[in-house]
Design an enzyme around this catalytic site. Structure first.
Site, short mmCIF file in Angstrom:
data_model
loop_
_atom_site.label_atom_id
_atom_site.label_comp_id
_atom_site.label_asym_id
_atom_site.label_seq_id
_atom_site.Cartn_x
_atom_site.Cartn_y
_atom_site.Cartn_z
N ASP A 161 1.11 5.27 -19.82
CA ASP A 161 0.52 6.16 -20.82
C ASP A 161 -0.09 5.35 -21.96
OD1 ASP A 161 1.74 8.57 -19.52
OD2 ASP A 161 3.57 7.53 -20.09
N HIS A 189 7.63 10.91 -20.77
CA HIS A 189 6.50 10.63 -19.87
C HIS A 189 6.15 11.95 -19.19
CE1 HIS A 189 3.87 8.89 -16.93
NE2 HIS A 189 4.64 9.27 -15.92
P1 NAD Z 1 5.73 7.02 -2.54
O1 NAD Z 1 6.17 8.28 -1.90
O2 NAD Z 1 4.51 6.34 -2.08
O3 NAD Z 1 6.90 5.95 -2.46
C1 NAD Z 1 8.21 6.25 -2.80
C2 NAD Z 1 9.11 5.44 -1.88
O4 NAD Z 1 10.45 5.70 -2.27
C3 NAD Z 1 8.97 5.85 -0.40
O5 NAD Z 1 8.71 4.69 0.38
C4 NAD Z 1 10.34 6.46 -0.07
O6 NAD Z 1 10.76 6.15 1.26
C5 NAD Z 1 11.22 5.78 -1.11
N1 NAD Z 1 12.44 6.51 -1.43
C6 NAD Z 1 12.62 7.85 -1.53
N2 NAD Z 1 13.89 8.12 -1.85
C7 NAD Z 1 14.52 6.92 -1.99
C8 NAD Z 1 15.85 6.54 -2.31
N3 NAD Z 1 16.81 7.44 -2.55
N4 NAD Z 1 16.15 5.21 -2.36
C9 NAD Z 1 15.20 4.29 -2.11
N5 NAD Z 1 13.92 4.59 -1.79
C10 NAD Z 1 13.60 5.90 -1.73
O7 NAD Z 1 5.69 7.31 -4.11
P2 NAD Z 1 5.01 6.41 -5.26
O8 NAD Z 1 3.60 6.81 -5.43
O9 NAD Z 1 5.36 4.98 -5.02
O10 NAD Z 1 5.80 6.98 -6.54
C11 NAD Z 1 7.17 6.74 -6.72
C12 NAD Z 1 7.68 7.46 -7.96
O11 NAD Z 1 7.08 6.90 -9.13
C13 NAD Z 1 7.36 8.95 -8.01
O12 NAD Z 1 8.50 9.65 -8.52
C14 NAD Z 1 6.21 9.03 -9.00
O13 NAD Z 1 6.11 10.29 -9.60
C15 NAD Z 1 6.64 7.96 -9.98
N6 NAD Z 1 5.59 7.45 -10.88
C16 NAD Z 1 5.94 7.21 -12.17
C17 NAD Z 1 5.00 6.70 -13.05
C18 NAD Z 1 5.34 6.45 -14.50
O14 NAD Z 1 4.42 6.16 -15.27
N7 NAD Z 1 6.58 6.52 -14.93
C19 NAD Z 1 3.71 6.42 -12.61
C20 NAD Z 1 3.38 6.68 -11.27
C21 NAD Z 1 4.36 7.20 -10.41
C1 LMR Z 2 1.45 9.20 -13.63
O1 LMR Z 2 1.53 9.34 -14.85
O2 LMR Z 2 0.40 8.87 -13.06
C2 LMR Z 2 2.69 9.38 -12.79
O3 LMR Z 2 3.77 9.81 -13.57
C3 LMR Z 2 2.46 10.24 -11.62
C4 LMR Z 2 2.33 11.68 -12.01
O4 LMR Z 2 2.97 12.52 -11.36
O5 LMR Z 2 1.59 11.98 -12.95
#
Ligand code: NAD
Ligand code: LMR
Length: 329
Positions: A161, A189
């Site tokens: 962000d 967030h």
């Molecule tokens: P994705 O689905 O591509 O990857 C997630 C991975 O986690 C998968 O490979 C899945 O098998 C694994 N997984 C699921 N449950 C699990 C567990 N209990 N233990 C270990 N591994 C597990 O998703 P992504 O795009 O990599 O996003 C992951 C997370 O990050 C999501 O919750 C998304 O919303 C979050 N995210 C947060 C931010 C932020 O700014 N804070 C930014 C982007 C994404």
């Molecule tokens: C983001 O900010 O891009 C991540 O938290 C993914 C989402 O769900 O917005």
């Protein structure tokens, strides 16, 4: 040769994981002279994909990579054993039309076992960064399930962000991103977060004066930053990954490196009560650190508009905390 740092990444075979693990292994966070051992953790059906990632890590021949440990989420203690850092990415991302908070009952339970295993198995100096959404409240769940790990070791990611806010201000002002300083995210967030443009400078001058358009700052700018994750999902059909991994790298670097004078960084930490925000709530603040111990930047002023925004995002965090009270130890 220095003792290797052990760093665990959960969800290592996911979108963010695939952008993150190679950059950590390459020495980008801890430097070219610091070996790292990568602990890659996935759910059982994704263990085959982890084998592929390990092969690719080998094939990068990074001089800084001192080993790879793979573990399934069924044996988190093996995955976190002696880790100095744990990056919690593993969880489900939201789909178009969802708010991040809609994931709370889906992803929240992952973080009870995560907290317990970190406490049982990680190194005494462990620091934890939660990325999986809703990251503030997932971090609260993990922290509360690991009461022996000091509360200043827990971070949830709002750096993406902050980076988004800096990019928007740089584009609007026609100045380079490096000219934007002091930008920090307050609160959650989520779509209630407050990117504090009042305390931001562009080229050393007040961002409000440089932009010269209060209405744009109060409306379009805030909404763009708050809704950027949703806009990426709409455009790409999947949630942000490369920029999220980049922000995780940036957070890790910021928490282990003394903060350069005149700058701040954003992360959600366990509130110490600063600015009247409930102690113990995982809230994003402007921070500085000596590379070991962080502090909330003190003495910032908030006008009525800013205070109302901060109150709203803190109220949302309080409500998320109520929603998961059965998961808090
Ligand atoms: P994705 O689905 O591509 O990857 C997630 C991975 O986690 C998968 O490979 C899945 O098998 C694994 N997984 C699921 N449950 C699990 C567990 N209990 N233990 C270990 N591994 C597990 O998703 P992504 O795009 O990599 O996003 C992951 C997370 O990050 C999501 O919750 C998304 O919303 C979050 N995210 C947060 C931010 C932020 O700014 N804070 C930014 C982007 C994404
Ligand atoms: C983001 O900010 O891009 C991540 O938290 C993914 C989402 O769900 O917005």
């Amino acid at each position: 040769m220095a003792t290797p740092i052990r760093i665990a990444v959960t969800g290592a075979a996911g979108q963010i994981g695939y952008s993150l693990v190679f950059r950590i292994a390459s020495g980008e966070v801890f430097g070219p002279d610091q070996p790292v051992i990568m602990h890659l953790i996935e759910i059982p059906p994704a263990m085959g994909a982890l084998d592929g990632i390990e092969m690719e890590l080998d094939d990068c021949a990074y001089p800084t990579l001192a080993g790879v440990v793979k573990a399934s989420s069924d044996d988190l203690e093996a995955g976190f054993a002696d880790c100095n850092f744990v990056v919690c990415v593993g969880s489900i991302p939201r789909k178009a039309g969802m708010e991040r908070g809609d994931l709370i009952r889906i992803n929240g339970p992952i973080f009870t076992s995560t907290g317990k295993a970190i406490q049982a198995a990680a190194a005494k100096d462990v620091r934890v960064l939660v990325v999986g959404n809703p990251c503030n409240t997932n971090c609260l769940i993990a922290m509360s399930n690991a009461p022996d790990v000091p509360s200043d070791r827990w971070f949830a990611m709002t750096r993406l962000d902050e980076n988004r806010a800096v990019a928007q201000l740089a584009q609007k002002s026609g100045q380079p991103v490096a000219a934007v300083t002091g930008m920090a995210i307050w609160g959650n967030h989520s779509a209630t977060q407050f990117p504090d443009f009042f305390n931001t400078k562009i080229g050393g001058k007040s961002a409000v004066e440089v932009i010269g358009d209060d209405e744009w700052l109060k409306n379009d700018f805030i909404a763009t930053v708050q809704q950027r994750g949703a806009a990426v999902i709409k455009a790409r059909g999947a949630s942000s990954a490369a920029s999220a991994a980049n922000a995780a790298l940036g957070t890790l670097k910021s928490i282990v490196t003394p903060t350069p004078a005149g700058t701040v960084f954003s992360a959600a930490i366990c509130s110490d009560g600063s600015y009247g925000i409930d102690e113990g709530l995982i809230t994003s603040f402007p921070l500085t650190t000596d590379g070991n111990k962080w502090s909330v930047v003190q003495g910032l002023e908030h006008n009525e508009f800013a205070q109302a925004k901060i109150d709203a995002t803190v109220a949302e965090l309080q409500s998320e905390r109520d929603t998961v009270k059965d998961l808090l130890a």
